[in-house]
Design a protein around this motif. Sequence first.
Motif, PDB file in Angstrom:
ATOM      1  N   UNK A   1      -6.564 -26.480  63.818  1.00  0.00           N
ATOM      2  CA  UNK A   1      -7.954 -26.381  63.354  1.00  0.00           C
ATOM      3  C   UNK A   1      -8.108 -25.375  62.207  1.00  0.00           C
ATOM      4  N   UNK A   2      -7.020 -24.742  61.821  1.00  0.00           N
ATOM      5  CA  UNK A   2      -7.084 -23.801  60.706  1.00  0.00           C
ATOM      6  C   UNK A   2      -7.642 -22.442  61.077  1.00  0.00           C
ATOM      7  N   UNK A   3      -7.747 -22.179  62.383  1.00  0.00           N
ATOM      8  CA  UNK A   3      -8.296 -20.879  62.804  1.00  0.00           C
ATOM      9  C   UNK A   3      -7.259 -19.761  62.654  1.00  0.00           C
ATOM     10  N   UNK A   4      -5.992 -20.111  62.698  1.00  0.00           N
ATOM     11  CA  UNK A   4      -4.909 -19.168  62.381  1.00  0.00           C
ATOM     12  C   UNK A   4      -3.945 -19.901  61.442  1.00  0.00           C
ATOM     13  N   UNK A   5      -3.253 -19.182  60.544  1.00  0.00           N
ATOM     14  CA  UNK A   5      -2.340 -19.862  59.614  1.00  0.00           C
ATOM     15  C   UNK A   5      -1.179 -20.529  60.352  1.00  0.00           C
ATOM     16  N   UNK A   6      -0.997 -21.826  60.095  1.00  0.00           N
ATOM     17  CA  UNK A   6       0.099 -22.549  60.752  1.00  0.00           C
ATOM     18  C   UNK A   6       1.459 -22.034  60.288  1.00  0.00           C
ATOM     19  N   UNK A   7       1.502 -21.424  59.094  1.00  0.00           N
ATOM     20  CA  UNK A   7       2.784 -20.892  58.608  1.00  0.00           C
ATOM     21  C   UNK A   7       3.208 -19.657  59.404  1.00  0.00           C
ATOM     22  N   UNK A   8       2.229 -18.939  59.971  1.00  0.00           N
ATOM     23  CA  UNK A   8       2.540 -17.747  60.765  1.00  0.00           C
ATOM     24  C   UNK A   8       2.623 -18.053  62.260  1.00  0.00           C
ATOM     25  N   UNK A   9       1.815 -19.005  62.715  1.00  0.00           N
ATOM     26  CA  UNK A   9       1.812 -19.376  64.130  1.00  0.00           C
ATOM     27  C   UNK A   9       2.023 -20.891  64.222  1.00  0.00           C
ATOM     28  N   UNK A  10       3.267 -21.354  64.083  1.00  0.00           N
ATOM     29  CA  UNK A  10       3.501 -22.800  64.169  1.00  0.00           C
ATOM     30  C   UNK A  10       3.197 -23.316  65.565  1.00  0.00           C
ATOM     31  N   UNK A  11       2.493 -24.461  65.659  1.00  0.00           N
ATOM     32  CA  UNK A  11       2.142 -24.991  66.992  1.00  0.00           C
ATOM     33  C   UNK A  11       3.368 -25.529  67.720  1.00  0.00           C
ATOM     34  N   UNK A  12       3.271 -25.711  69.039  1.00  0.00           N
ATOM     35  CA  UNK A  12       4.421 -26.199  69.818  1.00  0.00           C
ATOM     36  C   UNK A  12       4.969 -27.524  69.320  1.00  0.00           C
ATOM     37  N   UNK A  13       4.106 -28.438  68.860  1.00  0.00           N
ATOM     38  CA  UNK A  13       4.608 -29.732  68.374  1.00  0.00           C
ATOM     39  C   UNK A  13       5.497 -29.540  67.152  1.00  0.00           C
ATOM     40  N   UNK A  14       5.163 -28.572  66.289  1.00  0.00           N
ATOM     41  CA  UNK A  14       5.996 -28.279  65.119  1.00  0.00           C
ATOM     42  C   UNK A  14       7.338 -27.702  65.556  1.00  0.00           C
ATOM     43  N   UNK A  15       7.301 -26.825  66.554  1.00  0.00           N
ATOM     44  CA  UNK A  15       8.560 -26.240  67.041  1.00  0.00           C
ATOM     45  C   UNK A  15       9.465 -27.308  67.638  1.00  0.00           C
ATOM     46  N   UNK A  16       8.860 -28.273  68.318  1.00  0.00           N
ATOM     47  CA  UNK A  16       9.661 -29.359  68.897  1.00  0.00           C
ATOM     48  C   UNK A  16      10.330 -30.160  67.785  1.00  0.00           C
ATOM     49  N   UNK A  17       9.580 -30.440  66.716  1.00  0.00           N
ATOM     50  CA  UNK A  17      10.144 -31.158  65.570  1.00  0.00           C
ATOM     51  C   UNK A  17      11.229 -30.329  64.885  1.00  0.00           C
ATOM     52  N   UNK A  18      10.982 -29.030  64.741  1.00  0.00           N
ATOM     53  CA  UNK A  18      11.976 -28.139  64.118  1.00  0.00           C
ATOM     54  C   UNK A  18      13.249 -28.088  64.944  1.00  0.00           C
ATOM     55  N   UNK A  19      13.096 -28.073  66.267  1.00  0.00           N
ATOM     56  CA  UNK A  19      14.267 -28.074  67.152  1.00  0.00           C
ATOM     57  C   UNK A  19      15.135 -29.309  66.899  1.00  0.00           C
ATOM     58  N   UNK A  20      14.493 -30.483  66.736  1.00  0.00           N
ATOM     59  CA  UNK A  20      15.244 -31.702  66.443  1.00  0.00           C
ATOM     60  C   UNK A  20      15.957 -31.619  65.097  1.00  0.00           C
ATOM     61  N   UNK A  21      15.279 -31.047  64.088  1.00  0.00           N
ATOM     62  CA  UNK A  21      15.901 -30.904  62.765  1.00  0.00           C
ATOM     63  C   UNK A  21      17.096 -29.951  62.818  1.00  0.00           C
ATOM     64  N   UNK A  22      16.947 -28.884  63.580  1.00  0.00           N
ATOM     65  CA  UNK A  22      18.062 -27.933  63.682  1.00  0.00           C
ATOM     66  C   UNK A  22      19.262 -28.554  64.402  1.00  0.00           C
ATOM     67  N   UNK A  23      18.991 -29.421  65.357  1.00  0.00           N
ATOM     68  CA  UNK A  23      20.093 -30.112  66.030  1.00  0.00           C
ATOM     69  C   UNK A  23      20.873 -30.987  65.056  1.00  0.00           C
TER      70      UNK A  23
END
Length: 280
Positions: free
Chosen positions: A55-77
């Motif tokens: 919702x843009x209430x906090x910067x996504x670049x500083x606080x990535x949401x869990x769905x982004x972390x899940x995607x990042x985990x797949x990319x790192x694999x």
Amino acid sequence: MPGAPLIAGGTEGRWRRLPAEVRLFWRSSFGSLLSRESLTVLMPLLILWELLPRLGLVPASLVPPPSTLFSTFGQMLQKQHLLGHLGESALRFFLGFTLAVATAFPLGVLMGWNRFIRKHCLPLFQILAPIPPPAWVPVTMIVLGIGLPMQVFLIFLGVFYPVLFSTYQGISETDPRYIASARVFGASEFTIITHVHIWHALGSVIMGIRIGIALGLVMLVVAEMQSGGSGIGYLLLRGKEYFQIDRMAVCMLILGAAGWLMTETVKYAESKLAVWRIER
């Protein structure tokens, strides 16, 4: 003795019980996460964590949401050979942890059992133990160089002192009545150590191992940040250098999960070995 549940029934019986033991381990480890009390706290926090950046209430670049972390985990694999890095970190931790327990436990038993050994060894360890393990990094790099021996030694330092002092404390606090009873029945000193002191100290030893796991993981990250081209600490450092907070968060969550899994494994071992401590 307290270890009887693990050794009764022979090899065939133990293999038959293995699936049930695995189910019991996973239920005891993860059951608390799925409890109603836990979900009432975790689920709202996860939803809030997902919504605030979206919702843009906090910067996504500083606080990535869990769905982004899940995607990042797949990319790192796929792109960063994450499993290879985890394997190398696991090997370093296993070597340092095993070496520390294999030396600290017998030394702690001897210090708790024998006054002569205690008077000669305890002051030395009391002087060395307050030195924070990260303070050993520069000296260790000079003496052992940059590589596996230096990393293993730093992990060893993180695990060694908690196991040593917990074992010593547990052995030295053995109830004198148990020792006197064993002597009345003609038990040798070796029998008293292995059948009275060690079982009495088991709870303290396991507590020391659990503390050692946490400190060992800290030293694993410190060692890999200082000297590595691989490992979870190296990936964490790379994430910091390129300001990739999502990758840093994934590394932190992996470390937390690894520490939790090892701690639960030790707790499960305690429930099987120190059956008299259940429900305490």
